[in-house]
Motif scaffolding. Structure first.
Motif, mmCIF file in Angstrom:
data_model
loop_
_atom_site.group_PDB
_atom_site.id
_atom_site.type_symbol
_atom_site.label_atom_id
_atom_site.label_comp_id
_atom_site.label_asym_id
_atom_site.label_seq_id
_atom_site.Cartn_x
_atom_site.Cartn_y
_atom_site.Cartn_z
ATOM 1 N N GLY A 71 55.500 55.517 37.398
ATOM 2 C CA GLY A 71 55.007 54.206 37.829
ATOM 3 C C GLY A 71 53.901 54.481 38.820
ATOM 4 O O GLY A 71 52.854 55.048 38.455
ATOM 5 N N ASP A 72 54.123 54.167 40.098
ATOM 6 C CA ASP A 72 53.119 54.516 41.102
ATOM 7 C C ASP A 72 53.053 56.023 41.313
ATOM 8 O O ASP A 72 52.103 56.523 41.938
ATOM 9 C CB ASP A 72 53.373 53.777 42.422
ATOM 10 N N GLY A 73 54.049 56.758 40.787
ATOM 11 C CA GLY A 73 53.988 58.221 40.842
ATOM 12 C C GLY A 73 53.166 58.817 39.702
ATOM 13 O O GLY A 73 52.906 60.021 39.701
ATOM 14 N N GLY A 74 52.735 57.984 38.759
ATOM 15 C CA GLY A 74 51.940 58.466 37.628
ATOM 16 C C GLY A 74 50.459 58.366 37.936
ATOM 17 O O GLY A 74 49.847 57.328 37.691
ATOM 18 N N VAL A 75 49.896 59.417 38.485
ATOM 19 C CA VAL A 75 48.496 59.393 38.932
ATOM 20 C C VAL A 75 47.820 60.722 38.608
ATOM 21 O O VAL A 75 48.477 61.695 38.243
ATOM 22 C CB VAL A 75 48.404 59.130 40.463
ATOM 23 N N ASP A 76 46.505 60.762 38.780
ATOM 24 C CA ASP A 76 45.743 61.991 38.549
ATOM 25 C C ASP A 76 45.549 62.813 39.817
ATOM 26 O O ASP A 76 45.413 64.032 39.749
ATOM 27 C CB ASP A 76 44.369 61.649 37.964
ATOM 28 N N LEU A 77 45.486 62.150 40.935
ATOM 29 C CA LEU A 77 45.306 62.872 42.202
ATOM 30 C C LEU A 77 45.810 62.005 43.350
ATOM 31 O O LEU A 77 45.879 60.788 43.238
ATOM 32 C CB LEU A 77 43.841 63.281 42.421
ATOM 33 N N SER A 78 46.193 62.668 44.446
ATOM 34 C CA SER A 78 46.843 61.965 45.564
ATOM 35 C C SER A 78 46.093 62.249 46.873
ATOM 36 O O SER A 78 46.399 63.213 47.576
ATOM 37 C CB SER A 78 48.297 62.424 45.692
ATOM 38 N N PRO A 79 45.132 61.420 47.207
ATOM 39 C CA PRO A 79 44.295 61.722 48.374
ATOM 40 C C PRO A 79 44.978 61.588 49.732
ATOM 41 O O PRO A 79 44.543 62.228 50.694
ATOM 42 C CB PRO A 79 43.140 60.714 48.241
ATOM 43 N N ILE A 80 46.047 60.784 49.830
ATOM 44 C CA ILE A 80 46.660 60.608 51.162
ATOM 45 C C ILE A 80 48.090 61.142 51.219
ATOM 46 O O ILE A 80 48.828 60.843 52.152
ATOM 47 C CB ILE A 80 46.635 59.124 51.610
ATOM 48 N N ALA B 299 66.077 48.523 37.850
ATOM 49 C CA ALA B 299 65.361 49.004 36.660
ATOM 50 C C ALA B 299 64.130 48.143 36.382
ATOM 51 O O ALA B 299 63.067 48.654 36.008
ATOM 52 C CB ALA B 299 66.304 48.998 35.455
ATOM 53 N N LEU B 300 64.262 46.847 36.600
ATOM 54 C CA LEU B 300 63.119 45.954 36.375
ATOM 55 C C LEU B 300 62.034 46.146 37.439
ATOM 56 O O LEU B 300 60.841 46.020 37.153
ATOM 57 C CB LEU B 300 63.582 44.495 36.346
ATOM 58 N N ALA B 301 62.454 46.445 38.662
ATOM 59 C CA ALA B 301 61.466 46.721 39.713
ATOM 60 C C ALA B 301 60.635 47.935 39.321
ATOM 61 O O ALA B 301 59.403 47.940 39.450
ATOM 62 C CB ALA B 301 62.172 46.954 41.046
ATOM 63 N N ASN B 302 61.300 48.963 38.808
ATOM 64 C CA ASN B 302 60.568 50.153 38.360
ATOM 65 C C ASN B 302 59.710 49.857 37.133
ATOM 66 O O ASN B 302 58.640 50.445 36.953
ATOM 67 C CB ASN B 302 61.547 51.289 38.064
ATOM 68 N N THR B 303 60.175 48.926 36.305
ATOM 69 C CA THR B 303 59.378 48.531 35.140
ATOM 70 C C THR B 303 58.057 47.901 35.580
ATOM 71 O O THR B 303 57.009 48.112 34.954
ATOM 72 C CB THR B 303 60.177 47.540 34.271
ATOM 73 N N ARG B 304 58.103 47.141 36.645
ATOM 74 C CA ARG B 304 56.849 46.560 37.174
ATOM 75 C C ARG B 304 55.850 47.668 37.493
ATOM 76 O O ARG B 304 54.661 47.579 37.158
ATOM 77 C CB ARG B 304 57.133 45.764 38.449
ATOM 78 N N ALA B 305 56.333 48.706 38.173
ATOM 79 C CA ALA B 305 55.435 49.806 38.551
ATOM 80 C C ALA B 305 54.870 50.497 37.312
ATOM 81 O O ALA B 305 53.712 50.912 37.292
ATOM 82 C CB ALA B 305 56.181 50.805 39.427
ATOM 83 N N ARG B 306 55.693 50.591 36.267
ATOM 84 C CA ARG B 306 55.229 51.291 35.061
ATOM 85 C C ARG B 306 54.243 50.453 34.265
ATOM 86 O O ARG B 306 53.328 50.990 33.642
ATOM 87 C CB ARG B 306 56.440 51.708 34.218
ATOM 88 N N LEU B 307 54.398 49.146 34.274
ATOM 89 C CA LEU B 307 53.400 48.286 33.634
ATOM 90 C C LEU B 307 52.055 48.428 34.353
ATOM 91 O O LEU B 307 50.997 48.453 33.723
ATOM 92 C CB LEU B 307 53.857 46.824 33.683
ATOM 93 N N ARG B 308 52.119 48.514 35.658
ATOM 94 C CA ARG B 308 50.874 48.681 36.424
ATOM 95 C C ARG B 308 50.234 50.028 36.140
ATOM 96 O O ARG B 308 49.015 50.135 36.015
ATOM 97 C CB ARG B 308 51.177 48.511 37.922
ATOM 98 N N MET B 309 51.057 51.076 36.041
ATOM 99 C CA MET B 309 50.512 52.405 35.738
ATOM 100 C C MET B 309 49.793 52.388 34.396
ATOM 101 O O MET B 309 48.680 52.911 34.252
ATOM 102 C CB MET B 309 51.644 53.439 35.736
ATOM 103 N N ALA B 310 50.408 51.766 33.387
ATOM 104 C CA ALA B 310 49.792 51.706 32.059
ATOM 105 C C ALA B 310 48.460 50.945 32.116
ATOM 106 O O ALA B 310 47.487 51.315 31.447
ATOM 107 C CB ALA B 310 50.743 51.041 31.072
ATOM 108 N N THR B 311 48.420 49.911 32.937
ATOM 109 C CA THR B 311 47.187 49.123 33.079
ATOM 110 C C THR B 311 46.079 49.951 33.729
ATOM 111 O O THR B 311 44.919 49.922 33.299
ATOM 112 C CB THR B 311 47.466 47.865 33.917
ATOM 113 N N LEU B 312 46.442 50.691 34.767
ATOM 114 C CA LEU B 312 45.442 51.521 35.451
ATOM 115 C C LEU B 312 44.868 52.571 34.502
ATOM 116 O O LEU B 312 43.652 52.822 34.494
ATOM 117 C CB LEU B 312 46.065 52.205 36.667
#
Length: 265
Positions: free
Chosen positions: A154-163, A111-124
């Motif tokens: 987290g890293d799945g929270g994006v606007d577009l996925s080029p690759i 759960a904490l590993a996923n929290t890291r990804a979500r903090l990064r998503m919020a920052t982006l």
């Protein structure tokens, strides 16, 4: 695969999306891995503003060094690329301190590993809002549509996925053509969500080429019983099926509870 044509196609696709939606450019989280290196390089090729954000959270020093080396390399080649470093370790630690204690340590660590990804998503998205840019995702085809190896919102929270229509093997081919630095080309793929240097393969139990093989079997609808599979191939196929089933909820649209007209009034 004609890598040069694929590179040009994705570059134009990115530029066109921004122009159609009145956005100024891209925000990309750069981890020191191959996917974010390729994504940021493709965004920079558009000529539009490309902000590379490096966000360490108790990160291995090798990952931080690779990320910053890549961004420096990118800025030397594209004047529209720039870097922000946001130290999220104190934020993460403060959040951990505020959360209740949990007896199941394994569940807590995940759960904490996923929290890291979500903090990064919020920052982006903070930077995307400031700069009127879109957040470019870094997931590849196997991660996004094969086994769901990403963090929801987290890293799945994006606007577009080029690759996201490229396998990991194809991402490496693109990276070679783009001239991505050797330290990233040679590094073991990792999601960067742990305090140690565990790789994606360590977590999944199979390499990306193995998973691509399994995904191809399933996409083509081939009956494994008609194949003379080795014990390892059977194991890989089971890993693929198990992870796809467990993570299917990540790869499908959020279900909406439709209220029957008869009871809605």
């Amino acid at each position: 695969m004609n890598t040069r044509r694929v590179i040009d196609h994705i570059t134009e696709w990115l530029r066109s999306y921004c122009e159609r939606h009145g956005q100024q450019g891209f925000v990309v989280g750069v981890s020191g891995g191959i996917d974010s290196a390729v994504t940021s390089a493709l965004c920079a090729r558009t000529g539009l503003a490309t902000l590379c954000v490096e966000m360490p959270i108790h990160q291995a020093s090798t990952q931080v060094a690779r990320a910053q080396e890549h961004i420096s390399w990118l800025m030397q080649r594209h004047t529209n690329a720039r870097m922000e470093v946001v130290q999220l370790t104190p934020v993460f630690d403060q959040m951990m301190a505020a959360l209740p204690a949990v007896e199941d340590k394994a569940a807590m660590e995940l759960a904490l590993a996923n929290t890291r990804a979500r903090l990064r998503m919020a920052t982006l998205y903070y930077f995307a809002g400031l700069l009127r840019c879109v957040v470019a995702g870094t997931g590849n085809k196997v991660e996004d549509f094969g086994i769901g190896f990403f963090t929801k919102y987290g890293d799945g929270g994006v606007d577009l996925s080029p690759i996201a229509d490229l396998t990991k093997t194809e991402v490496y081919a693109i990276a070679r053509d783009l001239g991505i630095i050797d330290s990233i080309m040679q590094a073991k793929p990792t999601d960067g969500l742990w305090g140690d240097d565990r790789s994606d393969e360590d977590q999944i139990g199979a390499s990306y080429p193995e998973l691509e093989w399994a995904m191809d079997i399933r996409e083509k609808g081939i009956d494994p019983a008609k194949l003379d599979l080795s014990a390892r191939q059977q194991e890989v196929l089971a890993i693929f099926d198990r992870r796809k089933a467990a993570n299917r909820h990540k790869m499908e649209s959020i279900p909406v509870c439709v209220i029957p007209a008869g009871i809605k009034g």
